[in-house]
Structure formats: structure tokens, C-alpha cells
Design a protein around this motif. Structure first.
Motif, mmCIF file in Angstrom:
data_model
loop_
_atom_site.group_PDB
_atom_site.id
_atom_site.type_symbol
_atom_site.label_atom_id
_atom_site.label_comp_id
_atom_site.label_asym_id
_atom_site.label_seq_id
_atom_site.Cartn_x
_atom_site.Cartn_y
_atom_site.Cartn_z
ATOM 1 N N THR A 1 60.595 -40.961 51.053
ATOM 2 C CA THR A 1 61.265 -39.957 51.876
ATOM 3 C C THR A 1 60.715 -38.561 51.594
ATOM 4 N N GLY A 2 59.697 -38.492 50.739
ATOM 5 C CA GLY A 2 59.117 -37.203 50.387
ATOM 6 C C GLY A 2 57.602 -37.222 50.377
ATOM 7 N N PRO A 3 56.988 -37.302 49.188
ATOM 8 C CA PRO A 3 55.537 -37.156 49.071
ATOM 9 C C PRO A 3 54.711 -38.157 49.866
ATOM 10 N N PHE A 4 55.176 -39.399 49.998
ATOM 11 C CA PHE A 4 54.374 -40.394 50.707
ATOM 12 C C PHE A 4 54.403 -40.201 52.224
ATOM 13 N N GLY A 5 55.195 -39.273 52.697
ATOM 14 C CA GLY A 5 55.098 -38.848 54.088
ATOM 15 C C GLY A 5 54.381 -37.531 54.195
ATOM 16 N N LEU A 6 54.724 -36.610 53.287
ATOM 17 C CA LEU A 6 54.152 -35.268 53.329
ATOM 18 C C LEU A 6 52.659 -35.262 53.028
ATOM 19 N N LEU A 7 52.231 -36.009 52.014
ATOM 20 C CA LEU A 7 50.822 -35.951 51.597
ATOM 21 C C LEU A 7 49.862 -36.562 52.631
ATOM 22 N N PRO A 8 50.069 -37.820 53.075
ATOM 23 C CA PRO A 8 49.149 -38.337 54.099
ATOM 24 C C PRO A 8 49.283 -37.586 55.422
ATOM 25 N N GLY A 9 50.524 -37.167 55.767
ATOM 26 C CA GLY A 9 50.712 -36.403 56.994
ATOM 27 C C GLY A 9 50.031 -35.044 56.930
ATOM 28 N N GLY A 10 50.185 -34.358 55.796
ATOM 29 C CA GLY A 10 49.531 -33.064 55.630
ATOM 30 C C GLY A 10 48.013 -33.185 55.642
ATOM 31 N N LEU A 11 47.494 -34.214 54.993
ATOM 32 C CA LEU A 11 46.046 -34.433 54.998
ATOM 33 C C LEU A 11 45.545 -34.705 56.408
ATOM 34 N N TYR A 12 46.311 -35.483 57.177
ATOM 35 C CA TYR A 12 45.924 -35.767 58.560
ATOM 36 C C TYR A 12 45.881 -34.489 59.394
ATOM 37 N N LEU A 13 46.878 -33.620 59.239
ATOM 38 C CA LEU A 13 46.916 -32.376 59.995
ATOM 39 C C LEU A 13 45.723 -31.486 59.656
ATOM 40 N N ILE A 14 45.386 -31.427 58.371
ATOM 41 C CA ILE A 14 44.247 -30.604 57.947
ATOM 42 C C ILE A 14 42.947 -31.104 58.557
ATOM 43 N N LEU A 15 42.747 -32.421 58.508
ATOM 44 C CA LEU A 15 41.492 -32.988 59.012
ATOM 45 C C LEU A 15 41.449 -32.977 60.540
ATOM 46 N N GLU A 16 42.545 -33.372 61.182
ATOM 47 C CA GLU A 16 42.561 -33.496 62.641
ATOM 48 C C GLU A 16 42.486 -32.133 63.330
ATOM 49 N N LYS A 17 43.303 -31.209 62.881
ATOM 50 C CA LYS A 17 43.356 -29.910 63.552
ATOM 51 C C LYS A 17 42.396 -28.902 62.940
ATOM 52 N N GLY A 18 42.330 -28.884 61.602
ATOM 53 C CA GLY A 18 41.532 -27.859 60.943
ATOM 54 C C GLY A 18 40.044 -28.126 60.976
ATOM 55 N N ILE A 19 39.638 -29.407 60.932
ATOM 56 C CA ILE A 19 38.212 -29.733 60.856
ATOM 57 C C ILE A 19 37.704 -30.340 62.159
ATOM 58 N N LEU A 20 38.399 -31.342 62.681
ATOM 59 C CA LEU A 20 37.936 -32.019 63.896
ATOM 60 C C LEU A 20 38.367 -31.307 65.169
ATOM 61 N N ARG A 21 39.280 -30.338 65.044
ATOM 62 C CA ARG A 21 39.778 -29.583 66.206
ATOM 63 C C ARG A 21 40.390 -30.496 67.262
ATOM 64 N N GLY A 22 41.049 -31.554 66.814
ATOM 65 C CA GLY A 22 41.686 -32.481 67.746
ATOM 66 C C GLY A 22 43.185 -32.253 67.811
ATOM 67 N N ASN A 23 43.828 -32.997 68.675
ATOM 68 C CA ASN A 23 45.284 -32.877 68.823
ATOM 69 C C ASN A 23 45.897 -34.245 69.146
ATOM 70 N N THR A 24 45.518 -35.237 68.375
ATOM 71 C CA THR A 24 46.034 -36.584 68.593
ATOM 72 C C THR A 24 47.300 -36.797 67.775
#
Length: 267
Positions: free
Chosen positions: A103-126
């Protein structure tokens, strides 16, 4: 978990009734959110991890996106995949640790990493949703443990490192199953590797603190199917299914032992 070739309703009912507490709660939340999204489809949009809609007022998405699914089949296969893995994790680490992590880190960490890679690096919005991010997290953690005792497995003349198994499965599911998130699954596996290697074990409070909380609130006595930190190997009602831990002979030592846009996570 019972195989389809040996399906027995009685054994399935027994398996479900013996699931530990946190596993029950998370699986119930997945099914419940899928049912709630039928009359209220806006729940999917509210729960999905959408990079362009995420800000500090949308932190709930990091907790909800693994629990929400695009449709019945997406939810059904994710539940089948995660139930034995989640049960095994809770049997090893206890209910209170499992609940705090999922209910905490195992949602926040993979979700946060996905946001960084998808939006910050790949410039996507999936947008992504689905508990298979946890499936690959747990598979990666298990792969690290297996690698320590069995470093390789053979396919013909080739020796494949055991720890790469989740990555192979990520690739296979991305090729064979349409509309799954390759990046989302990779983010889940990455956090699972960090957990298996011990780099993020500091996220769990010290066992003495957990034991104090359990004793103070009498959680083991009050909550059915609760798995104690002190008895995490055996659980409240003995060895849980699929743990693979033999029952010792003699006294046991009581010491610490969709219709909506986006990509799904999972089949």
C-alpha cells in the motif's frame, strides 16, 4: 495453486479459505474496484497512472493503479498470477510488512520510475494500470533468491542466468499479448530486483518495532489469518499453501524467524 488439469472445487475453496489476511484484502480490492468501475467507469480514469494528469494532487494514482484493471479478463488473469506470489511473500515476511509495502513503496517506487521514464525521458503519455506490475516485482525478487542456489538453467547448449527469467517473461508477454506495457513491467521488475538484492529492505521498520505493535494491539489474536512477524514462517494456522516449507518434527522454537484509453499491465 490448483492446476486446471486437476481442478477440484473443494480444493479451490480450501485454498481460498486459507489465504493469509493481506493477500485476501488486496485480491478483494482488485475484484471490488473492477466491479465498482462497471457502474462508475470514471473510476478507471481516476485510478490509472497517466503521466500528463499526474501532479502532487494526484498521488492517489500511485496507490490505486496496481489495483485497477481495464476489464474482467485483465483482472481475472492478473489475480490468478499474483495470488500465489503474494501469498508466498506474506508467509515469508508477515502480514503487517506485506500491507505496508504493497500500500506504499511497492506502488510508489515502480509507479514513480515509470513516470520518470515515460514522461521525462521518452516524452510519452501512456496510461497504465494493473497488478502485473506487482507480478513482475515479485517474480524478480524470487529470481534473485533462486539465482543464489541455482545460478543457471539450460536451454539446449545454452546456460541462461536464473535472474534473467522475469526479463524474458516481460519480453514474451509484450510480444504475445497486445496492449501490455513493456516499460511498466520493466519498472516493476527493477524494484523487485532491488528488493531481492536487499537495497531497499530499509523501507521495512525494524522487527522489534513490528513485534511491539503486534503485541500491543494483539493483532495475532484479533485478526483471523494474520501472519505474525514472529511466526511468519508458519503463519497462524500452520504452513500456508505453496510456501514449500516443511513442517519440523518436535517443538518449534518461538524466536524471530478496457473501455478507457491506456495500456494494461498484464494479460
Amino acid at each position: 495453486m490448483p492446476s486446471f488439469t486437476q481442478f477440484n472445487p473443494v480444493r479451490l475453496r480450501s485454498y481460498i479459505l486459507r489465504l493469509p489476511l493481506c493477500t485476501r484484502l488486496l485480491l478483494t480490492a482488485m475484484v471490488g474496484l473492477w466491479m465498482a468501475a462497471i457502474p462508475f467507469p470514471w473510476l478507471r480514469e481516476m485510478s490509472s497512472l497517466s503521466p500528463d494528469k499526474f501532479d502532487l494532487t494526484q498521488m492517489h494514482r500511485l496507490n490505486l493503479f496496481p489495483l485497477m484493471h481495464l476489464g474482467f479478463l485483465h483482472m481475472f488473469f492478473d489475480v490468478l498470477a499474483i495470488a500465489p506470489l503474494l501469498e508466498r511473500f506474506e508467509a515469508e515476511f508477515g502480514t503487517i510488512v506485506t500491507l505496508s509495502l504493497f500500500t506504499g513503496p511497492f506502488g510508489l517506487l515502480p509507479g514513480g520510475l515509470y513516470l520518470i521514464l515515460e514522461k521525462g525521458i521518452l516524452r510519452g503519455n501512456t496510461a497504465v494500470m494493473g497488478s502485473s506490475v506487482w507480478v513482475f516485482l515479485l517474480l524478480a525478487s524470487e529470481a534473485i533468491k533462486t539465482h543464489k542456489t541455482n545460478p543457471n538453467f539450460s536451454i539446449g547448449p545454452y546456460k541462461i542466468p536464473t535472474w534473467t527469467t522475469p526479463l524474458i517473461l516481460v519480453l514474451i508477454t509484450s510480444v504475445l499479448i497486445p496492449h501490455v506495457s513493456f516499460l511498466g513491467h520493466l519498472c516493476g521488475a527493477a524494484i523487485g530486483y532491488l528488493w531481492g538484492l536487499g537495497y531497499i529492505k530499509f523501507l521495512v521498520p525494524h522487527e522489534k518495532i513490528l513485534r511491539w505493535v503486534e503485541n500491543k494491539l494483539n493483532l495475532l489474536g484479533r485478526l483471523p489469518h494474520y501472519v505474525s512477524v514472529d511466526q511468519k514462517t508458519y503463519g497462524r494456522y500452520g504452513v500456508l499453501p505453496s510456501t514449500g516449507i516443511p513442517i519440523p518434527i518436535g517443538p518449534v522454537a518461538m524466536g524471530p524467524r478496457s473501455p478507457e484509453p491506456g495500456q494494461r499491465l498484464g494479460p
